[in-house]
Structures are given as structure tokens and as C-alpha cells.
Design an enzyme around this catalytic site. Structure first.
Site, PDB file in Angstrom:
ATOM      1  N   ASP A 165       9.338  -2.829   6.593  1.00 27.95           N
ATOM      2  CA  ASP A 165       9.122  -2.329   5.235  1.00 27.95           C
ATOM      3  C   ASP A 165      10.130  -1.224   4.940  1.00 27.95           C
ATOM      4  OD1 ASP A 165       8.216  -0.243   6.792  1.00 27.95           O
ATOM      5  OD2 ASP A 165       6.334   0.029   5.710  1.00 27.95           O
TER       6      ASP A 165
ATOM      7  N   TYR B 156       7.665  -9.284   5.560  1.00 29.27           N
ATOM      8  CA  TYR B 156       7.000  -8.069   6.017  1.00 29.27           C
ATOM      9  C   TYR B 156       5.507  -8.311   6.231  1.00 29.27           C
ATOM     10  CZ  TYR B 156       4.314  -3.859   5.901  1.00 29.27           C
ATOM     11  OH  TYR B 156       3.383  -2.910   6.217  1.00 29.27           O
TER      12      TYR B 156
ATOM     13  N   GLU C  37      -2.628  -4.889   3.733  1.00 22.70           N
ATOM     14  CA  GLU C  37      -1.166  -4.930   3.646  1.00 22.70           C
ATOM     15  C   GLU C  37      -0.709  -5.347   2.250  1.00 22.70           C
ATOM     16  OE1 GLU C  37       1.020  -3.769   5.539  1.00 22.70           O
ATOM     17  OE2 GLU C  37      -0.215  -3.323   7.273  1.00 22.70           O
TER      18      GLU C  37
END
Length: 345
Positions: free
Chosen positions: A136, A118, A35
Site C-alpha cells: 500500500d 494490495y 481492508e
């Protein structure tokens, strides 16, 4: 977004979701690394970097212990190197404060350097099945189009309001799959501008922007500030089959990375490389060959470099403690150079 659309989205994801190397691992470390890499970087570009990174640094402890040069070499080409630096800082915090285990609670994840709402939502939901949205750019685009909402997606209040609406419809038993389905829909179908593939969208029946013909205009995003333009001279100094490198300062743009010596171009100077060479402690008479390597441009968030590259073959090595004279093998294997200078490699 309502619960019926959420079910349609999950059914579409089960049949059409992307096959990515970090999916299905079930490991919080893998999810977290992927991520962070995916921040401002396309998934296709991340795949090879992710696999190489995990092979070299398979655990939180390995990441916490890695030296900076090796870390940056593994990250070389991904850009936004502060992400890598924050990863290592966070790994050290996880090792010290959480016994080497990535925490599951979003509030604990948010304490880690480089982890925002996020990333915390993605790690908690995908790795630990915590019911929390991961909002996102893809999720914002999908939601704003579904609702024909003109709120500015760069505002924190818009992101928080979107997260609250998604939380209300998120399936309690599959929060991670739901978040990944939102990511994939935005990356594969609900594309930016006029590229959206609305005819293939599982949520088309509930999309207000499609009904109103405003898909291409949404989401609304405030204009970014104009970037500062900077002309620079880049020197590839060569001597005895070695190339001169220097390390950038520990703070600021491209902090801590190795680079070819470069500086802001001095208007009217001929040859244009002479002021920089002089500042490094060499005279014009030491240059055996001067060859123009061409021009290149690199765009950062707030600044844009317009560069001229020069390859200078020197009669002798410059004795300057700020310079390291690397062999070509070392240049490839050891020293991480920013992609901004890749045109001159």
C-alpha cells in the site's frame, strides 16, 4: 529492505503495533471487510464503521443478501461508495463460486470485484498465512525511503518491483505480521513529507534517504490532474415536517445514493435556487420561506463541488415521482446521504 531489517521491523511491530478491532480475529471475512474500508480511509475513522458493519452483517451470506439501501446506510460517511457495492457483489460471488468461504489463493481473490493486488495480498497473508506482500502507500513510502529510490510510486511497474523486493525478504512463517508491520511503520513513524519521526524508526540505521537527507522529498509521486471545479445549488425542501430526497442514477458519481436535490448553478439567476425548483415541478409562489444555509466544498478524485445550500419551506408537497418525502427519523435511520452534502443536514 534486507532480512536483517525485516527482523528489526517485526521486533518493533511486536512491541509497538497498533491495537485495531480487526486484528487477531483470524477470520478472512473480517480481514477483507476491514481492508476494503481502509482503502483511502484512516484507521481511526474506520474503527466505528467496522464494528457497526460486522454487527449488522456478520457473515458473507448476510452481506450477499443485504439490500442496497441498508448497505449504503451502514457505509454512510465512509465515502467511495463503490467499495460497498463491490463488497456485496464479491460476497455474492463468494457465495456462488466458493461455497461462502473467502478463498485463500491470491489469484482467486483477484477475481472478486473491488479486490486488487494490495487487498489480495493483505487477505491472503493475514488470514491464511500465504507468503505474499501487500503493497500500500505506507509500504511504498517506507521502501522508497530505505532505498532512496526516486521511482514514481503511482506507476504499476514501481509497485510490482517493490512487491518483488519485499517478497525476497519476507519471513516465511509470519507474512501477515510483516505486512501489518510495514503498514504500521508507515502510519506511525515513516509519515509523509517532513512529518517523519526518524529518531524513533527501528530501520533508521539502514535508511538511505535519512543518510542523504532526502526523507522529506521521498517518495516521488507524479502530480495529479487538476480537478474540475463545479458550482452547485443544493435545495433542502421542507414541507409538513418532511424533507425531499431523490436517488442518484445507478452509474456515475455517488451512484445509487440518496441526496438533496442539487444541480449546477446557473450564472446570473436570481434567486439562484429558482431554476432547480422549477425543474422539479414547483413554482416560486409555493415557497413560503427561503433561507440561505451557507456554502460548502467537497473534493472528489477528479471533481470539486462548490455548493450553495438553500432551505425552502413549501406551502405544499411537490408531486414528483423522482422525489421521496422523508420524515426526520427516516432521514437519520433509513436513507444514506453522501458526506458531500453533510453540511446541509
Amino acid at each position: 529492505m534486507n532480512e536483517a531489517l525485516a527482523r528489526l521491523l517485526l521486533a518493533w511491530y511486536d512491541a509497538n503495533g497498533r491495537s485495531l478491532p480487526w486484528r487477531g480475529a483470524g477470520d478472512a471475512y473480517c480481514v477483507w471487510v476491514s481492508e476494503v474500508m481502509l482503502q483511502q480511509t484512516r484507521a481511526e475513522a474506520v474503527k466505528a464503521y467496522y464494528e457497526r458493519f460486522l454487527a449488522a452483517l456478520p457473515t458473507v451470506q448476510a452481506l450477499a443478501d443485504v439490500d442496497e439501501d441498508k448497505l449504503f446506510k451502514l457505509w454512510e460517511g465512509l465515502g467511495y461508495y463503490s467499495r460497498a457495492r463491490n463488497l456485496r457483489r464479491a460476497a455474492r460471488m463468494v457465495t456462488d463460486a466458493y461455497g461462502g468461504v473467502i478463498p485463500a489463493a491470491p489469484e482467486d481473490l483477484l477475481r472478486l470485484p473491488g479486490v486488487g493486488l494490495y487487498t489480495a495480498g493483505a487477505v491472503a497473508s493475514i488470514a491464511y498465512n500465504v507468503c505474499i506482500p501487500a503493497v500500500d502507500g505506507n509500504a511504498l513510502r517506507v521502501c522508497k525511503r530505505l532505498e532512496a529510490d526516486c521511482a514514481d510510486i503511482t506507476l504499476e511497474q514501481t509497485k510490482k518491483a517493490t512487491a518483488a523486493r519485499l517478497l525476497a525478504v519476507m519471513p516465511q512463517d509470519r507474512p501477515g505480521a510483516f505486512n501489518q508491520a510495514m503498514m504500521d511503520l508507515g502510519a506511525m513513524i515513516c509519515l509523509p513529507g517532513g512529518a517523519a519521526r526518524c529518531g524513533e524508526c527501528p530501520l533508521a540505521q539502514g535508511c538511505a534517504a535519512l543518510a542523504q537527507g532526502t526523507v522529506a522529498e521521498l517518495p516521488v509521486k507524479s502530480a495529479a490532474r487538476p480537478r474540475k471545479l463545479e458550482g452547485r445549488v443544493v435545495l433542502r425542501l421542507e414541507c409538513e415536517d418532511r424533507v425531499a430526497l431523490r436517488k442518484r442514477p445507478g452509474k456515475g458519481l455517488l451512484a445509487g445514493l440518496w441526496e438533496f436535490p442539487n444541480a449546477i448553478a446557473v450564472a446570473g439567476e436570481e434567486p439562484p435556487w429558482l431554476p432547480l425548483l422549477t425543474s422539479l415541478g414547483a413554482a416560486r409562489e409555493q415557497v413560503a420561506v427561503a433561507a440561505f444555509m451557507g456554502e460548502a466544498k467537497h473534493i472528489f478524485t477528479h471533481i470539486e463541488w462548490h455548493m450553495q445550500g438553500w432551505r425552502l419551506e413549501l406551502a405544499r408537497i411537490i408531486e414528483n415521482p423522482a422525489l421521496v418525502w422523508a420524515t426526520r427519523r427516516e432521514l437519520q435511520a433509513t436513507y444514506a446521504l453522501p458526506s458531500a452534502l453533510s453540511a446541509f443536514l
